[in-house]
Design a protein around this motif. Structure first.
Motif, PDB file in Angstrom:
ATOM      1  N   LEU A 186      59.492  59.981  55.201  1.00  0.00           N
ATOM      2  CA  LEU A 186      60.422  59.998  54.077  1.00  0.00           C
ATOM      3  C   LEU A 186      61.814  59.541  54.492  1.00  0.00           C
ATOM      4  O   LEU A 186      62.329  59.951  55.532  1.00  0.00           O
ATOM      5  CB  LEU A 186      60.537  61.397  53.487  1.00  0.00           C
ATOM      6  CG  LEU A 186      59.468  61.859  52.487  1.00  0.00           C
ATOM      7  CD1 LEU A 186      59.790  63.266  52.018  1.00  0.00           C
ATOM      8  CD2 LEU A 186      59.366  60.928  51.295  1.00  0.00           C
ATOM      9  N   SER A 187      62.424  58.709  53.643  1.00  0.00           N
ATOM     10  CA  SER A 187      63.824  58.349  53.860  1.00  0.00           C
ATOM     11  C   SER A 187      64.693  59.545  53.479  1.00  0.00           C
ATOM     12  O   SER A 187      64.189  60.657  53.308  1.00  0.00           O
ATOM     13  CB  SER A 187      64.182  57.110  53.034  1.00  0.00           C
ATOM     14  OG  SER A 187      64.039  57.376  51.653  1.00  0.00           O
ATOM     15  N   VAL A 188      65.982  59.318  53.312  1.00  0.00           N
ATOM     16  CA  VAL A 188      66.886  60.443  53.069  1.00  0.00           C
ATOM     17  C   VAL A 188      67.468  60.430  51.658  1.00  0.00           C
ATOM     18  O   VAL A 188      67.299  61.381  50.892  1.00  0.00           O
ATOM     19  CB  VAL A 188      68.032  60.444  54.108  1.00  0.00           C
ATOM     20  CG1 VAL A 188      68.976  61.610  53.849  1.00  0.00           C
ATOM     21  CG2 VAL A 188      67.464  60.535  55.517  1.00  0.00           C
ATOM     22  N   ILE A 189      68.133  59.353  51.273  1.00  0.00           N
ATOM     23  CA  ILE A 189      68.906  59.336  50.031  1.00  0.00           C
ATOM     24  C   ILE A 189      68.034  59.591  48.800  1.00  0.00           C
ATOM     25  O   ILE A 189      68.283  60.524  48.018  1.00  0.00           O
ATOM     26  CB  ILE A 189      69.645  57.991  49.869  1.00  0.00           C
ATOM     27  CG1 ILE A 189      70.613  57.757  51.038  1.00  0.00           C
ATOM     28  CG2 ILE A 189      70.386  57.958  48.525  1.00  0.00           C
ATOM     29  CD1 ILE A 189      71.809  58.642  51.047  1.00  0.00           C
ATOM     30  N   PHE A 190      67.019  58.769  48.605  1.00  0.00           N
ATOM     31  CA  PHE A 190      66.227  58.894  47.384  1.00  0.00           C
ATOM     32  C   PHE A 190      65.382  60.167  47.337  1.00  0.00           C
ATOM     33  O   PHE A 190      65.294  60.808  46.279  1.00  0.00           O
ATOM     34  CB  PHE A 190      65.381  57.640  47.164  1.00  0.00           C
ATOM     35  CG  PHE A 190      66.200  56.478  46.686  1.00  0.00           C
ATOM     36  CD1 PHE A 190      66.724  56.457  45.397  1.00  0.00           C
ATOM     37  CD2 PHE A 190      66.491  55.423  47.530  1.00  0.00           C
ATOM     38  CE1 PHE A 190      67.501  55.400  44.958  1.00  0.00           C
ATOM     39  CE2 PHE A 190      67.261  54.363  47.101  1.00  0.00           C
ATOM     40  CZ  PHE A 190      67.772  54.347  45.809  1.00  0.00           C
ATOM     41  N   PRO A 191      64.750  60.590  48.440  1.00  0.00           N
ATOM     42  CA  PRO A 191      64.040  61.872  48.381  1.00  0.00           C
ATOM     43  C   PRO A 191      64.936  63.052  48.022  1.00  0.00           C
ATOM     44  O   PRO A 191      64.529  63.930  47.259  1.00  0.00           O
ATOM     45  CB  PRO A 191      63.466  62.008  49.796  1.00  0.00           C
ATOM     46  CG  PRO A 191      63.233  60.608  50.219  1.00  0.00           C
ATOM     47  CD  PRO A 191      64.422  59.848  49.667  1.00  0.00           C
ATOM     48  N   ILE A 192      66.162  63.070  48.550  1.00  0.00           N
ATOM     49  CA  ILE A 192      67.079  64.158  48.201  1.00  0.00           C
ATOM     50  C   ILE A 192      67.429  64.098  46.711  1.00  0.00           C
ATOM     51  O   ILE A 192      67.475  65.122  46.018  1.00  0.00           O
ATOM     52  CB  ILE A 192      68.348  64.097  49.067  1.00  0.00           C
ATOM     53  CG1 ILE A 192      68.024  64.509  50.508  1.00  0.00           C
ATOM     54  CG2 ILE A 192      69.435  65.002  48.492  1.00  0.00           C
ATOM     55  CD1 ILE A 192      69.200  64.433  51.454  1.00  0.00           C
ATOM     56  N   ALA A 193      67.659  62.872  46.202  1.00  0.00           N
ATOM     57  CA  ALA A 193      67.963  62.720  44.773  1.00  0.00           C
ATOM     58  C   ALA A 193      66.778  63.176  43.919  1.00  0.00           C
ATOM     59  O   ALA A 193      66.964  63.856  42.895  1.00  0.00           O
ATOM     60  CB  ALA A 193      68.310  61.265  44.473  1.00  0.00           C
ATOM     61  N   VAL A 194      65.573  62.834  44.338  1.00  0.00           N
ATOM     62  CA  VAL A 194      64.373  63.235  43.591  1.00  0.00           C
ATOM     63  C   VAL A 194      64.205  64.754  43.620  1.00  0.00           C
ATOM     64  O   VAL A 194      63.959  65.395  42.589  1.00  0.00           O
ATOM     65  CB  VAL A 194      63.121  62.538  44.160  1.00  0.00           C
ATOM     66  CG1 VAL A 194      61.840  63.142  43.564  1.00  0.00           C
ATOM     67  CG2 VAL A 194      63.167  61.040  43.874  1.00  0.00           C
ATOM     68  N   GLN A 195      64.348  65.342  44.792  1.00  0.00           N
ATOM     69  CA  GLN A 195      64.188  66.793  44.922  1.00  0.00           C
ATOM     70  C   GLN A 195      65.224  67.554  44.104  1.00  0.00           C
ATOM     71  O   GLN A 195      64.909  68.549  43.440  1.00  0.00           O
ATOM     72  CB  GLN A 195      64.269  67.177  46.405  1.00  0.00           C
ATOM     73  CG  GLN A 195      63.062  66.737  47.213  1.00  0.00           C
ATOM     74  CD  GLN A 195      63.342  66.617  48.703  1.00  0.00           C
ATOM     75  OE1 GLN A 195      64.457  66.816  49.162  1.00  0.00           O
ATOM     76  NE2 GLN A 195      62.313  66.279  49.463  1.00  0.00           N
ATOM     77  N   ALA A 196      66.483  67.074  44.136  1.00  0.00           N
ATOM     78  CA  ALA A 196      67.536  67.723  43.354  1.00  0.00           C
ATOM     79  C   ALA A 196      67.258  67.600  41.860  1.00  0.00           C
ATOM     80  O   ALA A 196      67.505  68.536  41.084  1.00  0.00           O
ATOM     81  CB  ALA A 196      68.892  67.113  43.690  1.00  0.00           C
ATOM     82  N   SER A 197      66.726  66.459  41.446  1.00  0.00           N
ATOM     83  CA  SER A 197      66.428  66.235  40.031  1.00  0.00           C
ATOM     84  C   SER A 197      65.280  67.121  39.553  1.00  0.00           C
ATOM     85  O   SER A 197      65.313  67.643  38.431  1.00  0.00           O
ATOM     86  CB  SER A 197      66.075  64.757  39.803  1.00  0.00           C
ATOM     87  OG  SER A 197      67.157  63.922  40.164  1.00  0.00           O
ATOM     88  N   ILE A 198      64.271  67.292  40.401  1.00  0.00           N
ATOM     89  CA  ILE A 198      63.163  68.194  40.058  1.00  0.00           C
ATOM     90  C   ILE A 198      63.691  69.617  39.898  1.00  0.00           C
ATOM     91  O   ILE A 198      63.326  70.332  38.951  1.00  0.00           O
ATOM     92  CB  ILE A 198      62.064  68.130  41.139  1.00  0.00           C
ATOM     93  CG1 ILE A 198      61.375  66.767  41.108  1.00  0.00           C
ATOM     94  CG2 ILE A 198      61.044  69.248  40.936  1.00  0.00           C
ATOM     95  CD1 ILE A 198      60.388  66.549  42.243  1.00  0.00           C
ATOM     96  N   LYS A 199      64.572  70.006  40.798  1.00  0.00           N
ATOM     97  CA  LYS A 199      65.146  71.353  40.768  1.00  0.00           C
ATOM     98  C   LYS A 199      65.951  71.592  39.493  1.00  0.00           C
ATOM     99  O   LYS A 199      65.883  72.649  38.871  1.00  0.00           O
ATOM    100  CB  LYS A 199      66.026  71.537  42.008  1.00  0.00           C
ATOM    101  CG  LYS A 199      66.723  72.870  42.122  1.00  0.00           C
ATOM    102  CD  LYS A 199      67.579  72.894  43.393  1.00  0.00           C
ATOM    103  CE  LYS A 199      68.390  74.166  43.512  1.00  0.00           C
ATOM    104  NZ  LYS A 199      69.250  74.146  44.735  1.00  0.00           N
ATOM    105  N   GLN A 200      66.705  70.566  39.092  1.00  0.00           N
ATOM    106  CA  GLN A 200      67.584  70.701  37.922  1.00  0.00           C
ATOM    107  C   GLN A 200      66.922  70.328  36.599  1.00  0.00           C
ATOM    108  O   GLN A 200      67.478  70.566  35.536  1.00  0.00           O
ATOM    109  CB  GLN A 200      68.795  69.782  38.079  1.00  0.00           C
ATOM    110  CG  GLN A 200      69.713  70.094  39.230  1.00  0.00           C
ATOM    111  CD  GLN A 200      70.930  69.202  39.153  1.00  0.00           C
ATOM    112  OE1 GLN A 200      72.039  69.681  39.075  1.00  0.00           O
ATOM    113  NE2 GLN A 200      70.708  67.904  39.115  1.00  0.00           N
TER     114      GLN A 200
END
Length: 358
Positions: A186-200
């Protein structure tokens, strides 16, 4: 020229993908070299060894151990992806290459991985367009004390020159795509954005739009491969290196708001967010809490851009196969990777928290 190549950060996203792509390459010069993966933990060493990879378990903070290992294993090329922030690791590796160079009489080469944030106006880099074949080093040196990444780049370049080691600095932009390494894909930027979006249950953006530069992981590893091939073919000292040796891995640019809109649409289609409409972060602190990135770095991390024109990489023959259109067509892949693989096994965020603390 047959060589022994050490790749640090071999359990990471970039380092692991470099190793996997080098080992699967049909290039005769790469096939004729011994490629070794440097990792930290027993678990990482076991997994990579079982995959048939030459593994060196090494604490890069231990200068004595690093020097002894590089000499013992006759390492003359190091690709350093373990940390762009921790200068100590790079200096220890340079010390090891210097001793190996003395012991063997063969030329040594160091390829360091930096970060695009060092070249963004948001961190004090001058406004305006600059070619990477232009005065990048001179500008970095003038601004070295204002941002730690720049200080690291400059010190590495000057130390390598003093030791007689030929150095290169590769600067990845926003890297995307599923990696090919054994440990972290996994890369960093997009996975973090995806995970944060799922959370919110929503995709959020910063109040101001901006262009971000992007590169697919396969195109990035190809750039490292081109530099190594030039070294192995005997022209490592004739291609741009040292104070002229910055290689920016920028395949294309994209507007961040448009990118997040595409991501929101892909996530809504999967029922992961409530709407394809993006929201706006109320503050850096809110973005930091949702993404897990230190507040001091969060906007730079997600919303910074660099006005750099790629020249050196294209002169080597670099031909990225991914452009903005192809990325947008396949942006759902970023969501699928997170759903399949979960959280990235990356130490980058820990490094940012340490930098913020210091």
């Amino acid at each position: 020229m047959s060589s022994n190549i050490l790749i640090t950060g071999a359990a990471g996203y970039v380092g692991g993908s470099i190793i996997a792509d080098f080992l699967s390459s049909s290039s005769p010069v790469l096939k004729g070299s011994r490629i070794t993966a440097a990792v930290r933990s027993d678990e990482q060493a076991k997994l990579l060894s079982e995959s048939g990879i030459n593994v060196l378990q090494l604490d890069l903070t231990d200068e004595k151990a690093v020097v002894e290992s590089l000499v013992k294993h006759n390492i003359n090329i190091v690709i350093h992806t373990a940390s762009s922030l921790d200068l100590t690791l790079a200096l220890n590796l340079l010390a090891g290459l210097a001793e190996q160079q003395k012991a063997s009489g063969s030329k040594a080469y160091f390829i360091h991985t930096s970060g695009l944030s060092a070249f963004c106006p948001e961190t004090g880099w001058p406004q305006g367009v600059m070619k990477d074949s232009g005065p990048i080093f001179e500008t970095e040196k003038q601004l070295a004390d204002s941002f730690s990444l720049r200080k690291t780049d400059v010190t590495i370049t000057e130390t390598a020159k003093a030791l007689g080691i030929t150095s290169f600095i590769v600067v990845p932009s926003t890297v995307y795509g599923k990696g090919t390494g054994q440990w972290n894909q996994l890369s960093v930027i997009f996975p973090i954005a995806v995970q944060a979006s799922i959370k919110q249950k929503s995709v959020s953006k910063f109040p101001e739009d901006g262009n971000i530069a992007g590169v697919h992981i396969s195109d990035l590893t190809e750039l490292y491969g081109l530099i190594v091939k030039k070294i192995l073919q005997g022209s490592g000292d004739t291609i741009p290196n040292g104070t002229h040796g910055h290689y920016f891995a920028i395949a294309h640019e994209m507007a961040w708001w448009e990118t997040l809109g595409r991501l929101a649409a892909a996530m809504e289609a999967r029922g992961l967010v409530a709407s394809s409409e993006t929201q706006v972060w109320t503050s850096d602190e809110a973005a930091a809490e949702a993404t897990g990135v230190p507040a001091i770095f969060v906007e730079i991390f997600f919303n910074s851009s660099a006005n750099i024109i790629v020249d050196n990489a294209f002169k080597l023959g670099w031909k990225p196969t991914w452009d903005k259109a192809r990325f947008f067509e396949n942006i759902d892949d970023e969501v699928v990777s997170v759903l399949e693989l979960g959280k990235a096994k990356s130490s980058l965020i820990d490094s940012l928290f340490l930098a913020a603390k210091n």
